[in-house]
Design a protein around this motif. Sequence first.
Motif, PDB file in Angstrom:
ATOM      1  N   HIS A  64      -7.717   0.072   0.665  1.00 30.66           N
ATOM      2  CA  HIS A  64      -8.080  -0.318  -0.812  1.00 30.66           C
ATOM      3  C   HIS A  64      -7.373  -1.417  -1.149  1.00 30.66           C
ATOM      4  CE1 HIS A  64      -7.528   4.507  -1.450  1.00 30.66           C
ATOM      5  NE2 HIS A  64      -8.866   4.323  -1.203  1.00 30.66           N
ATOM      6  N   ILE A  65      -7.860  -2.119  -2.032  1.00 33.82           N
ATOM      7  CA  ILE A  65      -7.189  -3.371  -2.489  1.00 33.82           C
ATOM      8  C   ILE A  65      -5.759  -3.451  -2.983  1.00 33.82           C
ATOM      9  CG2 ILE A  65      -7.576  -5.057  -4.392  1.00 33.82           C
ATOM     10  CD1 ILE A  65     -10.128  -4.990  -2.505  1.00 33.82           C
ATOM     11  N   ASP A  66      -5.348  -2.238  -3.540  1.00 38.23           N
ATOM     12  CA  ASP A  66      -3.881  -2.215  -4.109  1.00 38.23           C
ATOM     13  C   ASP A  66      -3.155  -1.859  -2.739  1.00 38.23           C
ATOM     14  OD1 ASP A  66      -4.541   0.559  -3.679  1.00 38.23           O
ATOM     15  OD2 ASP A  66      -4.058   0.845  -5.635  1.00 38.23           O
ATOM     16  N   ALA A  67      -3.603  -1.560  -1.701  1.00 41.76           N
ATOM     17  CA  ALA A  67      -2.825  -1.289  -0.174  1.00 41.76           C
ATOM     18  C   ALA A  67      -3.527  -1.999   0.913  1.00 41.76           C
ATOM     19  CB  ALA A  67      -2.579   0.138  -0.263  1.00 41.76           C
ATOM     20  N   PRO A  68      -3.791  -3.130   0.928  1.00 39.42           N
ATOM     21  CA  PRO A  68      -4.286  -3.964   2.111  1.00 39.42           C
ATOM     22  C   PRO A  68      -3.771  -3.515   3.630  1.00 39.42           C
ATOM     23  CG  PRO A  68      -3.176  -5.312   0.897  1.00 39.42           C
ATOM     24  CD  PRO A  68      -2.877  -4.172   0.122  1.00 39.42           C
ATOM     25  N   ASP A  69      -2.609  -3.120   3.658  1.00 40.13           N
ATOM     26  CA  ASP A  69      -2.023  -2.918   4.915  1.00 40.13           C
ATOM     27  C   ASP A  69      -2.297  -1.716   5.380  1.00 40.13           C
ATOM     28  OD1 ASP A  69      -1.489  -5.849   5.272  1.00 40.13           O
ATOM     29  OD2 ASP A  69       0.417  -5.509   4.336  1.00 40.13           O
ATOM     30  N   GLN A  70      -2.724  -0.869   4.536  1.00 41.79           N
ATOM     31  CA  GLN A  70      -2.908   0.799   4.843  1.00 41.79           C
ATOM     32  C   GLN A  70      -4.243   0.973   5.261  1.00 41.79           C
ATOM     33  OE1 GLN A  70      -1.694   3.359   1.742  1.00 41.79           O
ATOM     34  NE2 GLN A  70      -0.777   4.662   3.372  1.00 41.79           N
TER      35      GLN A  70
END
Length: 73
Positions: free
Chosen positions: A31-37
């Motif tokens: 997701h854009i709001d959690a790029p490291d996940q």
Amino acid sequence: MIMSGKKDAVLHHIQLIDIHGTRFYDIIFAHIDAPDQARRARIGVDDAYPDPQPGDAISVSYLMNVVTGIARR
């Protein structure tokens, strides 16, 4: 938890698979709001836009926290 709706994401990996004659995509996206996940899902070929590629900006559709499809943004 996403009950239903869409979230913007980036497609990182996609693999076409065939299970007893039915074709699916195994996808990895973030997701854009959690790029490291990184997240993983399996969707039917008919639930994706034509010719998805890694790096594509996508919109991921959810129902009861399950990915139901992807669309190009």
